[in-house]
Scaffold this active site. Sequence first.
Site, PDB file in Angstrom:
ATOM      1  N   HIS A  67       0.840  -1.202   0.000  1.00  0.00           N
ATOM      2  CA  HIS A  67       0.000   0.000   0.000  1.00  0.00           C
ATOM      3  C   HIS A  67       0.874   1.251   0.000  1.00  0.00           C
ATOM      4  O   HIS A  67       0.622   2.194  -0.757  1.00  0.00           O
ATOM      5  CB  HIS A  67      -0.928  -0.035   1.219  1.00  0.00           C
ATOM      6  CG  HIS A  67      -1.942   1.051   1.247  1.00  0.00           C
ATOM      7  ND1 HIS A  67      -1.825   2.137   2.087  1.00  0.00           N
ATOM      8  CD2 HIS A  67      -3.102   1.217   0.555  1.00  0.00           C
ATOM      9  CE1 HIS A  67      -2.881   2.923   1.901  1.00  0.00           C
ATOM     10  NE2 HIS A  67      -3.666   2.393   0.981  1.00  0.00           N
ATOM     11  N   ASP A 115      -6.089   1.465  -2.155  1.00  0.00           N
ATOM     12  CA  ASP A 115      -6.789   1.067  -0.934  1.00  0.00           C
ATOM     13  C   ASP A 115      -7.524  -0.257  -1.129  1.00  0.00           C
ATOM     14  O   ASP A 115      -7.514  -1.125  -0.251  1.00  0.00           O
ATOM     15  CB  ASP A 115      -7.769   2.158  -0.500  1.00  0.00           C
ATOM     16  CG  ASP A 115      -7.087   3.435  -0.040  1.00  0.00           C
ATOM     17  OD1 ASP A 115      -5.845   3.448   0.097  1.00  0.00           O
ATOM     18  OD2 ASP A 115      -7.801   4.427   0.187  1.00  0.00           O
TER      19      ASP A 115
END
Length: 150
Positions: A67, A115
């Site tokens: 991420h 995300d």
Amino acid sequence: MKGIAVFLVFIFCWTTSTLSSFWQFQRMVKHITGRSAFFSYYGYGCYCGLGGRGIPVDATDRCCWAHDCCYHKLKEYGCQPILNAYQFAIVNGTVTCGCTMGGGCLCGQKACECDKLSVYCFKENLATYEKTFKQLFPTRPQCGRDKLHC
């Protein structure tokens, strides 16, 4: 007085966009994993939360590292993924990303995709989540100083 009003409007708009991006990710994590992003993932391992470094401690921590890398790539393209708001929908467990109107639409959508990948990764690794890797106030001495390259 007028200057104060302009300043307050600026702060409100900046805070709203910051919080909205933050809350969008929180909501996505909760919907997909059933867990709180803050209480389950912030401060987990070496990369979940702010200031990641070292070698990821497990698969969940690798989700956070990936991420961070995804956001890093967006920043290289001039996006501000933490600030770029987005919209998403979840239908039958599938996240679909969209963007809000206005500037940063494409960047917001790309942040949503980062995300989305992260929350699916969290879900995939729920069975190996290790509570002992979660710290409320992460100091991360076990992580070392070096940052793993993307």
